[in-house]
Structure formats: structure tokens, C-alpha cells
Write a protein that holds these residues in place. Structure first.
Motif, short mmCIF file in Angstrom:
data_model
loop_
_atom_site.label_atom_id
_atom_site.label_comp_id
_atom_site.label_asym_id
_atom_site.label_seq_id
_atom_site.Cartn_x
_atom_site.Cartn_y
_atom_site.Cartn_z
N GLU A 1 -38.93 0.48 90.84
CA GLU A 1 -37.65 0.60 89.91
C GLU A 1 -36.34 0.95 90.58
N SER A 2 -36.51 1.45 92.21
CA SER A 2 -35.35 1.86 92.71
C SER A 2 -34.67 0.69 93.29
N VAL A 3 -35.35 -0.59 93.38
CA VAL A 3 -34.85 -1.66 94.17
C VAL A 3 -33.84 -2.46 92.84
N ARG A 4 -32.69 -2.55 93.67
CA ARG A 4 -31.50 -3.30 92.68
C ARG A 4 -31.13 -4.72 93.14
N ILE A 5 -31.25 -4.90 94.68
CA ILE A 5 -31.35 -6.19 95.12
C ILE A 5 -32.10 -6.37 96.17
N ALA A 6 -32.71 -7.63 96.18
CA ALA A 6 -33.68 -8.01 97.41
C ALA A 6 -33.47 -9.44 97.80
N SER A 7 -33.95 -9.78 99.16
CA SER A 7 -33.85 -10.67 99.58
C SER A 7 -34.81 -11.04 100.79
N LEU A 8 -35.01 -12.15 101.58
CA LEU A 8 -36.02 -12.52 102.33
C LEU A 8 -35.58 -12.61 103.86
N ILE B 1 -33.05 -15.15 105.26
CA ILE B 1 -33.11 -16.30 104.36
C ILE B 1 -32.11 -15.93 103.30
N GLY B 2 -31.13 -16.67 102.72
CA GLY B 2 -30.16 -16.40 101.90
C GLY B 2 -30.76 -16.51 100.41
N VAL B 3 -31.76 -16.03 100.13
CA VAL B 3 -32.51 -16.25 98.58
C VAL B 3 -32.42 -14.81 98.12
N TYR B 4 -31.47 -14.54 96.85
CA TYR B 4 -31.44 -13.14 96.44
C TYR B 4 -32.02 -13.00 95.08
N MET C 1 -35.22 -5.76 101.93
CA MET C 1 -35.76 -6.93 102.61
C MET C 1 -37.31 -7.19 102.40
N VAL C 2 -37.66 -8.59 102.21
CA VAL C 2 -38.91 -9.02 102.04
C VAL C 2 -39.36 -9.83 103.01
N GLU C 3 -40.27 -9.50 103.96
CA GLU C 3 -40.77 -10.59 104.92
C GLU C 3 -41.63 -11.61 104.37
N THR C 4 -41.35 -12.94 104.97
CA THR C 4 -42.11 -14.05 104.42
C THR C 4 -42.34 -14.99 105.70
N ALA C 5 -43.32 -15.56 105.52
CA ALA C 5 -43.63 -16.64 106.38
C ALA C 5 -43.03 -17.94 106.46
N TYR C 6 -42.37 -18.06 105.11
CA TYR C 6 -41.37 -19.19 104.87
C TYR C 6 -40.18 -19.28 105.77
N GLN C 7 -40.12 -20.30 106.45
CA GLN C 7 -38.99 -20.48 107.51
C GLN C 7 -37.48 -21.09 106.82
N GLY C 8 -37.95 -21.98 105.74
CA GLY C 8 -36.65 -22.32 105.14
C GLY C 8 -36.06 -23.78 106.04
N VAL C 9 -35.42 -24.59 105.31
CA VAL C 9 -34.82 -25.74 106.17
C VAL C 9 -33.59 -25.75 105.21
N GLY C 10 -32.54 -25.05 105.56
CA GLY C 10 -31.10 -25.13 105.03
C GLY C 10 -30.62 -26.54 105.57
N ILE C 11 -29.80 -27.09 104.55
CA ILE C 11 -29.10 -28.34 105.03
C ILE C 11 -27.54 -28.12 104.83
N ASP C 12 -27.08 -28.24 105.97
CA ASP C 12 -25.78 -27.97 105.90
C ASP C 12 -24.90 -29.11 106.52
#
Length: 245
Positions: free
Chosen positions: A117-124, A174-177, A215-226
Motif C-alpha cells: 500500500e505504500s507504493v504510489r508510482i511504479a515502473s519497469l 523502460i518507460g511504462v508506468y 522499480m520492477v525488474e523484468t526480462a522484457y527488453q522492449g522495442v521502442g520505435i522512435d
């Protein structure tokens, strides 16, 4: 826990205008992102938040849900907040509109940390295995405290390996919030921070104002398309995934 995923998708982009509508494997990118998030089956709703009637109509054409937002927003977070203000949700997840390969595992892990319950924002974050990314300013690095909360985000390599230690873990953001609604609305109400303006990283606004980001560690690498060139890598990955399925 009622969670809603919102995918911000603006039409204008300095490096890649209208990239949400760019085709990957014959489908608009925004459709791939929407379908990837929907297939996770962990959200009460999936909504595209856009400033473009073209993107709005594209999403509606394949049966997706999209809402128009102001064209004057400076960031995806502002667009998310406008969309979220009338929603009934315990958690709002911001999935970038250029992450067509987002998966259930990383999004589920992101939601699970809100059992605290203390978590307010999380990201990867994910481990950096390609050393060339350390010096790449487009690769955002993050360091955390012993509780897993972000200490700092930077375009520079952090921590600095002064003594050239053989074993050191570097993490790429990884910019997912994910936000509790009150934290999201507080965040977008705050003025731009000094560090945020220097690094051009909006998440530093939260840290500068004492709002922790788990912060949450993940194996997902992501393929951001810029850029249009990134579409080539995305096409190759999509072909590879389809061959395995």
C-alpha cells in the motif's frame, strides 16, 4: 484491484510524425500495442488517448476504444491524466504507444507491487547486457535503493564504476508506468523540476518532490520505435515471433 491501461498516442513527433499509424506486419502500430495490452486480460479497460482524429478513427475501425484529448499536452503523462480524471480505477497504467511487443509478464509484475500500500508510482527496468547502451544518452539508466525505489534516472552511465569492478549491474529504464490515481494527478500538477529540465526526463520531477517510484525488474527488453529505421527491427522481431507461435 481494478486497473485500467491507457495508451497515449499523439500525431506529431519530431523524429517520426504519425508513427502510431506506421504499419508493422501490415497493421498500424497503435493496433499492435492495443491488442498486445488487451490480450493480457488483466485490465478492466484499455483506452487509447490521442490528439488526432486519424488515430481515433483508426482505433475505432478495429473495435478499440479511444478518447480525444487536448493537443496542447507537453507529455504523455498529462494526456493520461486528462483521460483518467473521469475513470473509476485503483491503478492507472501508462503503456507507451510505441511498445508493440509489451507482454503480460511485465505488466502483471508491475501491478503486483501495488499490493504494498505504500507504493504510489511504479515502473519497469531491465538489465543492460549490451555495453554500448551505457554510453547511449537515448538509453535511460536507473539506480535503486534497497527497497527497490528509484534513487536517480540518468542518460549518463550510473553508477560510475570507478575501480573497474568486474561485476556490476546496470539497469535500463523502460518507460511504462503505473500510478495510483491521486499520485498521477499530483505528479502532473507539479511544476517542471530542475533535474527534469537538465536530463529531459519527466520522472525526475517525482523524485525531486519526494514521490518514490518503485522499480520492477523484468526480462522484457522492449522495442521502442522512435524513427522510421526502427520499423525494420520491429518487422524482424514480429516475423520471428510469428514463426515461433
Amino acid at each position: 484491484m481494478k486497473a485500467i491501461a491507457i495508451i497515449p498516442a499523439r500525431y506529431a513527433s519530431t523524429r517520426f510524425p504519425a508513427k502510431a499509424l506506421a504499419l508493422i506486419g501490415g497493421k498500424p502500430m497503435i493496433r499492435l500495442v492495443y491488442e498486445a495490452v488487451l490480450s493480457c486480460e488483466i485490465f478492466s479497460e484499455v483506452i487509447v488517448a490521442t490528439d488526432s482524429t486519424e488515430i481515433l478513427n483508426c482505433v475505432k475501425s478495429f473495435g478499440g476504444k479511444a478518447l480525444m484529448t487536448s493537443e496542447h499536452h507537453l507529455s504523455g503523462s498529462d494526456r493520461i491524466a486528462e483521460t483518467a480524471k473521469d475513470l473509476d480505477a485503483e491503478i492507472i497504467v501508462n503503456v507507451q504507444g510505441d511498445e508493440p511487443f509489451i507482454d503480460r509478464d511485465c505488466l502483471s509484475s508491475l501491478l503486483n507491487v501495488f499490493k504494498d500500500e505504500s507504493v504510489r508510482i511504479a515502473s519497469l527496468m531491465t538489465r543492460i547486457t549490451d555495453q554500448s547502451q551505457l554510453m547511449d544518452p537515448n538509453c535511460v539508466k536507473v539506480v535503486t535503493d534497497i527497497s527497490g525505489n528509484a534513487i536517480y534516472f540518468s542518460r549518463s552511465p550510473i553508477p560510475f564504476n570507478r575501480d573497474k569492478a568486474d561485476v556490476i549491474g546496470y539497469f535500463r529504464h523502460i518507460g511504462v508506468y503505473a500510478y495510483r490515481p491521486e499520485a498521477l494527478f499530483l505528479f502532473v500538477s507539479l511544476p517542471l523540476g530542475k533535474l527534469e529540465q537538465i536530463e529531459k526526463l519527466e520522472q525526475l520531477r517525482a523524485l525531486e518532490n519526494g514521490i518514490p517510484i518503485r522499480m520492477v525488474e523484468t526480462a522484457y527488453q522492449g522495442v521502442g520505435i522512435d524513427t522510421p529505421e526502427d520499423l525494420v527491427s520491429a518487422e524482424q522481431l514480429l516475423i520471428s515471433q510469428r514463426a515461433k507461435s
